[in-house]
Design a protein around this motif. Structure first.
Motif, PDB file in Angstrom:
ATOM      1  N   ARG A  34      39.598 -21.901  57.990  1.00 55.37           N
ATOM      2  CA  ARG A  34      39.903 -20.344  58.002  1.00 55.37           C
ATOM      3  C   ARG A  34      41.234 -20.608  59.371  1.00 55.37           C
ATOM      4  O   ARG A  34      41.031 -21.483  60.287  1.00 55.37           O
ATOM      5  CB  ARG A  34      38.938 -19.652  58.416  1.00 55.37           C
ATOM      6  CG  ARG A  34      38.150 -19.039  57.354  1.00 55.37           C
ATOM      7  CD  ARG A  34      37.425 -17.928  57.618  1.00 55.37           C
ATOM      8  NE  ARG A  34      36.692 -17.274  56.227  1.00 55.37           N
ATOM      9  CZ  ARG A  34      35.706 -16.658  56.253  1.00 55.37           C
ATOM     10  NH1 ARG A  34      35.098 -16.097  57.574  1.00 55.37           N
ATOM     11  NH2 ARG A  34      35.190 -16.249  55.340  1.00 55.37           N
ATOM     12  N   THR A  79      38.965 -11.413  54.185  1.00 53.41           N
ATOM     13  CA  THR A  79      40.050 -11.755  53.281  1.00 53.41           C
ATOM     14  C   THR A  79      40.204 -10.798  52.161  1.00 53.41           C
ATOM     15  O   THR A  79      39.428 -10.146  51.869  1.00 53.41           O
ATOM     16  CB  THR A  79      39.630 -13.202  52.957  1.00 53.41           C
ATOM     17  OG1 THR A  79      38.627 -13.134  52.000  1.00 53.41           O
ATOM     18  CG2 THR A  79      39.433 -14.372  54.028  1.00 53.41           C
ATOM     19  N   LYS A  84      50.276 -12.615  61.876  1.00 54.22           N
ATOM     20  CA  LYS A  84      50.939 -11.389  61.765  1.00 54.22           C
ATOM     21  C   LYS A  84      49.799 -10.272  62.012  1.00 54.22           C
ATOM     22  O   LYS A  84      50.205  -8.971  61.592  1.00 54.22           O
ATOM     23  CB  LYS A  84      51.774 -11.156  60.416  1.00 54.22           C
ATOM     24  CG  LYS A  84      53.012 -11.988  60.431  1.00 54.22           C
ATOM     25  CD  LYS A  84      53.915 -11.859  59.165  1.00 54.22           C
ATOM     26  CE  LYS A  84      55.071 -12.863  59.317  1.00 54.22           C
ATOM     27  NZ  LYS A  84      56.043 -12.380  58.418  1.00 54.22           N
ATOM     28  N   PHE A  85      48.696 -10.489  62.266  1.00 54.77           N
ATOM     29  CA  PHE A  85      47.727  -9.376  62.149  1.00 54.77           C
ATOM     30  C   PHE A  85      47.961  -8.018  62.818  1.00 54.77           C
ATOM     31  O   PHE A  85      48.059  -7.204  62.505  1.00 54.77           O
ATOM     32  CB  PHE A  85      46.074  -9.986  62.914  1.00 54.77           C
ATOM     33  CG  PHE A  85      45.304  -9.019  62.750  1.00 54.77           C
ATOM     34  CD1 PHE A  85      44.527  -8.365  61.731  1.00 54.77           C
ATOM     35  CD2 PHE A  85      44.635  -8.607  64.130  1.00 54.77           C
ATOM     36  CE1 PHE A  85      43.553  -7.594  61.812  1.00 54.77           C
ATOM     37  CE2 PHE A  85      43.698  -7.645  64.385  1.00 54.77           C
ATOM     38  CZ  PHE A  85      43.180  -7.062  63.079  1.00 54.77           C
ATOM     39  N   PHE A  97      42.652 -16.128  57.287  1.00 51.96           N
ATOM     40  CA  PHE A  97      43.141 -16.603  55.864  1.00 51.96           C
ATOM     41  C   PHE A  97      42.316 -17.956  55.508  1.00 51.96           C
ATOM     42  O   PHE A  97      41.919 -18.810  56.434  1.00 51.96           O
ATOM     43  CB  PHE A  97      44.504 -17.025  55.592  1.00 51.96           C
ATOM     44  CG  PHE A  97      45.382 -15.651  55.803  1.00 51.96           C
ATOM     45  CD1 PHE A  97      45.250 -14.603  54.986  1.00 51.96           C
ATOM     46  CD2 PHE A  97      46.469 -15.725  56.730  1.00 51.96           C
ATOM     47  CE1 PHE A  97      45.888 -13.657  55.163  1.00 51.96           C
ATOM     48  CE2 PHE A  97      47.007 -14.660  57.010  1.00 51.96           C
ATOM     49  CZ  PHE A  97      47.065 -13.491  55.877  1.00 51.96           C
ATOM     50  N   PRO A 128      43.611  -8.671  56.742  1.00 50.48           N
ATOM     51  CA  PRO A 128      42.843  -9.942  56.974  1.00 50.48           C
ATOM     52  C   PRO A 128      43.099 -10.464  58.529  1.00 50.48           C
ATOM     53  O   PRO A 128      44.296 -10.555  58.796  1.00 50.48           O
ATOM     54  CB  PRO A 128      43.304 -10.767  55.730  1.00 50.48           C
ATOM     55  CG  PRO A 128      43.734 -10.214  54.939  1.00 50.48           C
ATOM     56  CD  PRO A 128      44.355  -8.961  55.417  1.00 50.48           C
ATOM     57  N   TYR A 129      42.109 -10.843  59.211  1.00 51.01           N
ATOM     58  CA  TYR A 129      42.086 -11.347  60.520  1.00 51.01           C
ATOM     59  C   TYR A 129      42.440 -12.930  60.380  1.00 51.01           C
ATOM     60  O   TYR A 129      43.056 -13.401  61.310  1.00 51.01           O
ATOM     61  CB  TYR A 129      40.912 -11.081  61.454  1.00 51.01           C
ATOM     62  CG  TYR A 129      41.086 -11.450  62.888  1.00 51.01           C
ATOM     63  CD1 TYR A 129      42.052 -10.861  63.828  1.00 51.01           C
ATOM     64  CD2 TYR A 129      40.433 -12.496  63.396  1.00 51.01           C
ATOM     65  CE1 TYR A 129      42.289 -11.143  64.812  1.00 51.01           C
ATOM     66  CE2 TYR A 129      40.626 -13.259  64.718  1.00 51.01           C
ATOM     67  CZ  TYR A 129      41.343 -12.503  65.298  1.00 51.01           C
ATOM     68  OH  TYR A 129      41.732 -13.065  66.684  1.00 51.01           O
ATOM     69  N   LYS A 160      43.790 -18.186  61.728  1.00 48.08           N
ATOM     70  CA  LYS A 160      44.135 -16.685  62.213  1.00 48.08           C
ATOM     71  C   LYS A 160      45.503 -16.355  61.567  1.00 48.08           C
ATOM     72  O   LYS A 160      46.187 -17.043  61.539  1.00 48.08           O
ATOM     73  CB  LYS A 160      44.207 -16.644  63.778  1.00 48.08           C
ATOM     74  CG  LYS A 160      44.347 -15.342  64.225  1.00 48.08           C
ATOM     75  CD  LYS A 160      44.404 -15.399  65.559  1.00 48.08           C
ATOM     76  CE  LYS A 160      44.710 -13.772  66.178  1.00 48.08           C
ATOM     77  NZ  LYS A 160      44.775 -13.869  67.594  1.00 48.08           N
ATOM     78  N   ASN A 161      45.328 -14.976  61.100  1.00 47.78           N
ATOM     79  CA  ASN A 161      46.764 -14.442  60.718  1.00 47.78           C
ATOM     80  C   ASN A 161      47.517 -14.261  61.574  1.00 47.78           C
ATOM     81  O   ASN A 161      47.266 -13.419  62.534  1.00 47.78           O
ATOM     82  CB  ASN A 161      46.245 -13.182  60.037  1.00 47.78           C
ATOM     83  CG  ASN A 161      47.401 -12.284  59.445  1.00 47.78           C
ATOM     84  OD1 ASN A 161      48.631 -12.747  59.367  1.00 47.78           O
ATOM     85  ND2 ASN A 161      47.030 -11.123  58.505  1.00 47.78           N
TER      86      ASN A 161
END
Length: 137
Positions: free
Chosen positions: A63, A38, A68-69, A57, A54-55, A65-66
C-alpha cells in the motif's frame, strides 16, 4: 540562538468516536461520512451516502499513500464541513483524520473500529452490485 521557528510540527488532537456515536452524528446533524478505504473495499460494502476517497492504494509493492488525498477531499468538502472519517478497522482513518486536521479542517472525527465494527453492530450498509457480482448471486 534566536527565536528560530520550530521544525517540529504541533501535534494534532484526533478525536475518535465509536460506530454508535458515528451513526448518531450522521443521522442527527450536518456530518458527512468520508470512507478512506480502497475502491475495491468500498464496492464490497459501505456506510450509506459515504464519500469514497482512498487514503492509500494497493500496488504490487504494497500500500502507498494517495498523493492527491487532500486535493480530492478539498474538491468535495470545505474545511468548515463536519466530517467523520472511517476505514476498514480504524487505522488508516486515524492517519487521514490527522492529515485533514493539519490541513485546517475544523470538525473532523475518526470512527474507531471502522467498517468492521459498523457491520458487527448490524448497522445498514450499501453494496454496489456490478455485472461480475450479479453472476454470483
Amino acid at each position: 540562538m534566536g527565536s528560530e521557528p520550530s521544525l517540529v510540527a504541533e501535534p494534532v488532537q484526533v478525536v475518535t468516536v465509536d460506530v454508535q456515536a458515528t451513526k448518531d452524528l450522521l443521522h442527527s446533524g450536518p456530518y458527512r461520512y468520508l470512507d478512506v478505504r480502497t475502491e475495491e473495499e468500498f464496492k464490497n460494502g459501505h456506510v450509506e451516502n459515504a464519500l469514497n476517497i482512498p487514503y492509500m492504494f494497493n500496488t504490487p509493492e504494497g500500500r502507498v499513500k494517495n498523493p492527491k488525498f487532500l486535493e480530492l477531499v478539498l474538491s468535495v468538502c470545505r474545511k468548515e464541513d463536519h466530517i467523520v472519517v472511517g476505514c476498514q478497522s480504524g487505522v488508516r482513518s486515524v492517519y487521514a483524520t490527522t492529515d485533514l486536521l493539519k490541513a485546517d479542517f475544523k470538525h473532523v472525527f475518526n470512527m474507531g473500529g471502522g467498517y468492521i465494527d459498523w457491520v458487527k453492530k448490524g448497522f445498514a450498509v450499501k453494496k454496489q452490485v456490478g455485472e461480475a457480482d450479479a453472476a454470483e448471486l
